[in-house]
Design an enzyme around this catalytic site. Structure first.
Site, PDB file in Angstrom:
ATOM      1  N   GLU A  84       0.661  -1.242  -0.098  1.00 52.70           N
ATOM      2  CA  GLU A  84      -0.281  -0.203   0.027  1.00 52.70           C
ATOM      3  C   GLU A  84       0.849   1.268   0.116  1.00 52.70           C
ATOM      4  O   GLU A  84       0.548   2.343  -0.576  1.00 52.70           O
ATOM      5  CB  GLU A  84      -1.073   0.071   1.174  1.00 52.70           C
TER       6      GLU A  84
ATOM      7  N   PHE B 249     -11.497  -7.428  13.875  1.00 47.52           N
ATOM      8  CA  PHE B 249     -10.522  -7.890  12.758  1.00 47.52           C
ATOM      9  C   PHE B 249     -10.142  -6.918  11.871  1.00 47.52           C
ATOM     10  O   PHE B 249     -11.220  -6.370  11.111  1.00 47.52           O
ATOM     11  CB  PHE B 249     -10.737  -9.233  12.100  1.00 47.52           C
ATOM     12  N   GLN B 250      -8.828  -6.504  12.000  1.00 49.64           N
ATOM     13  CA  GLN B 250      -8.085  -5.433  11.026  1.00 49.64           C
ATOM     14  C   GLN B 250      -9.019  -4.239  11.359  1.00 49.64           C
ATOM     15  O   GLN B 250      -9.196  -3.324  10.370  1.00 49.64           O
ATOM     16  CB  GLN B 250      -8.526  -5.854   9.458  1.00 49.64           C
TER      17      GLN B 250
ATOM     18  N   LYS C 105     -17.758  -0.904   6.168  1.00 47.92           N
ATOM     19  CA  LYS C 105     -17.967  -1.834   5.253  1.00 47.92           C
ATOM     20  C   LYS C 105     -19.586  -2.072   4.935  1.00 47.92           C
ATOM     21  O   LYS C 105     -20.051  -2.201   3.842  1.00 47.92           O
ATOM     22  CB  LYS C 105     -17.528  -3.447   5.635  1.00 47.92           C
TER      23      LYS C 105
ATOM     24  N   MET D  18      24.063   8.911   2.491  1.00 47.53           N
ATOM     25  CA  MET D  18      23.883  10.148   2.962  1.00 47.53           C
ATOM     26  C   MET D  18      24.362  10.123   4.715  1.00 47.53           C
ATOM     27  O   MET D  18      24.983  11.146   5.245  1.00 47.53           O
ATOM     28  CB  MET D  18      22.657  10.633   2.974  1.00 47.53           C
TER      29      MET D  18
HETATM   30  C1  TPP Z   1      12.241   5.835   5.380  1.00 46.93           C
HETATM   31  C2  TPP Z   1      13.541   6.485   5.670  1.00 46.93           C
HETATM   32  N1  TPP Z   1      14.454   5.782   6.635  1.00 46.93           N
HETATM   33  C3  TPP Z   1      15.506   6.288   6.990  1.00 46.93           C
HETATM   34  C4  TPP Z   1      15.960   7.774   6.623  1.00 46.93           C
HETATM   35  C5  TPP Z   1      17.355   8.187   6.723  1.00 46.93           C
HETATM   36  N2  TPP Z   1      18.227   8.366   5.714  1.00 46.93           N
HETATM   37  C6  TPP Z   1      18.281   9.479   4.757  1.00 46.93           C
HETATM   38  S1  TPP Z   1      19.198   9.042   3.595  1.00 46.93           S
HETATM   39  C7  TPP Z   1      19.471   7.799   4.102  1.00 46.93           C
HETATM   40  C8  TPP Z   1      20.393   6.858   3.000  1.00 46.93           C
HETATM   41  C9  TPP Z   1      19.742   6.426   1.814  1.00 46.93           C
HETATM   42  O1  TPP Z   1      20.749   5.461   1.318  1.00 46.93           O
HETATM   43  P1  TPP Z   1      20.543   5.221  -0.222  1.00 46.93           P
HETATM   44  O2  TPP Z   1      19.201   5.024  -0.670  1.00 46.93           O
HETATM   45  O3  TPP Z   1      21.646   4.197  -0.655  1.00 46.93           O
HETATM   46  O4  TPP Z   1      21.145   6.557  -1.020  1.00 46.93           O
HETATM   47  P2  TPP Z   1      22.567   7.189  -0.762  1.00 46.93           P
HETATM   48  O5  TPP Z   1      22.640   8.371   0.230  1.00 46.93           O
HETATM   49  O6  TPP Z   1      23.572   5.977  -0.791  1.00 46.93           O
HETATM   50  O7  TPP Z   1      22.551   7.743  -2.285  1.00 46.93           O
HETATM   51  C10 TPP Z   1      19.106   7.465   5.167  1.00 46.93           C
HETATM   52  C11 TPP Z   1      18.828   6.178   5.975  1.00 46.93           C
HETATM   53  C12 TPP Z   1      14.915   8.223   5.511  1.00 46.93           C
HETATM   54  N3  TPP Z   1      15.216   9.361   5.098  1.00 46.93           N
HETATM   55  N4  TPP Z   1      13.810   7.698   5.230  1.00 46.93           N
END
Ligand code: TPP
Ligand code: MG
Length: 592
Positions: free
Chosen positions: A50, A112-113, A162, A496
């Protein structure tokens, strides 16, 4: 009047609203609504999770300006779509989400749900409602679309028990009546977004613009929401004022325009960031002084007077007190502002005569172009045999795509590089998660964008971490023949976060390593029905992209093995002012 039932009325209401596509996944509580879908001209796209439905609806809305529609079942279906709702709320994306709910008598019994969908989503929707009577469904749907698309756009959720949609239940029986405009207006007595700016404030703003020596237009995502890109260009050109486009506004003003300074903010370019910092007048149009743009607030643009235009009065003064606040729709206000400036100068004056009315800004122009020359975006070029530079991959993707290609991104380093290196010359070509920063956004958002704009090429630029969060939607894309293209910048890291650990935690890397080859992205993509290629060296980049660009009957995934050591520059370190911007160390001696 015809007799019908709530389920049919719900689908018919969506048809009345002009909905062409629903992204969704059925389940127990929403089952009765899925039956009339079979006979409806509305296309339904069956997602694999979803969250995918929600981001697809967002991508569709980003690319088309029309509200995206998602439909899911109660309980886990509803909770799975909370992230996209929050994402759409933060980025003001028009979206209507329909959730099934347990039957009215079961509400509150831990059935449920069952979950309290309205309670859970209250803080992440512009409006939400639990409908309790079948005959209220058409009005609830009309209200939902009206609220989602007017004023400051946003997500609206309609929760449907529902029993009121189940034709075997007498509570679902109803007479069909499509609410009139009058019915709609009288049902929402307190909801009247102000769209026209106050004439006195507009005149005040025009006067400030006429006396500023170092003005900058700070254009935000609201420009795109208000379809105000043309008006913005007219204003900038009439007054010869440079424009920065925030992460949410990329494409709202063409990157190749001589007045365009590009993206400000934590990873903005030096000129965009510092122009705001040293400006004496910031004209904030549909932007919200996000902390990623302002840096440490008390050091932000210390000498600037502020004109702040926003359709949402809650934005004005939320972060920085404006000298001239204007509540209104950006397009209408800019058009009025242009008239006001012209009439202050003398409405019979030519553009050159209008320009003569401003103070001499040649020193400001020279300063800006000096910075542009001194502090361009830089990276060290890949050479044969080297690890790929992500920036190089992006330049190749950009140069080999048509001008109006739509680009979606995930969240992380790859997102910042995409925003920095792509040239956005058209509005509605950049689809990304700005406010919430939702990893996993790009694949489903790109699918939604492609459904909305099948005529356009759509690339998702994704990180390896992000890809692993929502990749399963490529099964949806393959099944539905939605030919999106995905470029994974595989640096084997949550890059990042790794960058922050390298720079601010003494290179103590904690839980950021992902591995370059587990999973095997090419095999995974192929298993999901995509064509896939791995690209490891610079000379392979161009040919692989050309091949991907030729494929138009199924999704394509290119995996680029990129250099994990590459960092995003410039960077304003968190908690510091924008004056502390750090540019790429590669710029050498004398650079900041
Ligand atoms: C759902 C979610 N969880 C954690 C984060 C924190 N976060 C920001 S950037 C990042 C790393 C992203 O890794 P990747 O997709 O490999 O991209 P890169 O920075 O390596 O280009 C994280 C964990 C986030 N923004 N969103
Ligand atoms: Mg990564």
């Amino acid at each position: 009047m015809t007799t019908t039932n709530g389920g049919e009325a719900l689908i018919r209401s969506l048809e009345m609203e002009g909905v062409e596509v629903i992204f969704g996944l059925p389940g127990g509580a929403i089952l009765p609504v899925y039956d009339p879908i079979i006979d409806s001209p509305i296309r339904h796209i069956l997602v694999r999770h979803e969250q995918g439905a929600g981001h697809m609806a967002e991508g569709y809305a980003h690319a088309t300006g029309r509200p995206g529609v998602a439909m899911v079942t109660s309980g886990p279906g509803a909770t799975n779509i909370v992230t996209p709702l929050a994402d759409a709320y933060m980025d003001s994306i028009p979206m209507v989400c329909i959730t099934g709910q347990v039957a009215t008598p079961a509400i509150g019994t831990d059935a449920f749900q069952e979950c309290d969908t309205v309670g859970i989503t209250r803080g992440v929707t512009k409006h939400n409602e639990l409908v309790t009577r079948a005959e209220d469904i058409p009005l609830a749907i009309r209200q939902a679309f009206h609220i989602a698309t007017t004023g400051r756009p946003g997500p609206v959720l309609v929760d449907i028990p529902k029993d009121i949609v189940d034709p075997t239940n007498p509570r679902s029986a109803m007479d069909w009546h499509w609410p009139t405009d009058g019915d709609l207006a009288s049902s929402l007595p307190g909801y009247k977004p102000t769209t026209k700016g106050h004439p006195r404030k507009i005149k005040d703003a025009a006067q400030l613009i006429l006396t500023a020596r170092r003005p900058v237009i700070y254009a935000g995502g609201g420009i795109l929401k208000a379809r105000a890109a043309e008006a913005l260009r007219e204003l900038a050109e009439l007054c010869d004022i440079p424009v920065v486009t925030t992460l949410m506004a990329r494409g709202a003003f063409p990157d190749d325009h001589p007045l365009c300074l590009g993206m400000p903010g934590m990873h903005g370019n030096y000129t965009a960031v510092t122009s705001m910092q040293q400006s004496d007048l910031l004209i904030a149009l549909g932007s919200r002084f996000d902390d990623r743009v302002t840096g440490k607030l008390d050091g932000f643009a210390p000498d600037a007077k502020i004109i702040h235009v926003d359709v949402d009065p809650a934005e004005l003064g939320k972060v920085r007190r404006p000298d001239v606040p204007i509540v209104g729709d950006c397009r209408l206000v800019i058009e009025e502002l242009i008239i006001a400036i012209r009439s202050l100068v003398g409405s019979d004056k030519s553009r050159d005569e209008v320009l003569d009315a401003f103070p001499d800004r040649s020193a400001w122009r020279a300063t800006l172009s000096g910075w542009q020359e001194l502090y361009p975006l830089v990276y060290e070029q890949s050479e044969a045999g080297d690890l790929l530079k992500p920036q190089y991959v992006l330049e190749e993707l950009r140069d080999r795509a048509p001008e109006d290609c739509i680009v979606a991104s995930g969240v992380g380093q790859h997102q910042m590089w995409t925003s920095q290196y792509w040239k956005f010359n058209h509005p509605y070509t950049w689809v990304n998660s700005g406010g919430l920063g939702t990893m996993g956004f790009s694949v489903p958002a790109a699918i939604g964008a492609k459904v909305g704009r099948p005529d356009r090429m759509v690339w998702a630029v994704d990180g390896d971490g992000c890809f692993q969060m929502t990749a399963q939607e490529l099964v949806t894309a393959a099944t539905e023949r939605i030919p999106v293209k995905v470029a994974i910048l595989n640096n084997a890291y949550l890059g990042m976060v790794r960058q922050w650990q390298e720079m601010f935690y003494d290179e103590r890397y904690s839980e950021v390593y992902l591995s370059p080859d587990l999973p095997d992205y090419v095999k995974w993509a192929e298993a999901m029905g995509c064509i896939s290629m791995r690209v490891e060296s610079p000379e392979e980049v161009g040919p692989a992209i050309d091949k991907a660009n030729e494929i138009d009957d199924r999704p394509v995934v290119l995996e680029f093995r990129t250099d994990a050591a590459e960092k995003v520059y410039p960077m304003v370190p968190s908690g510091r002012t924008n004056d502390d911007i750090v540019v790429d160390p590669g710029l050498g001696e004398g650079s900041r």
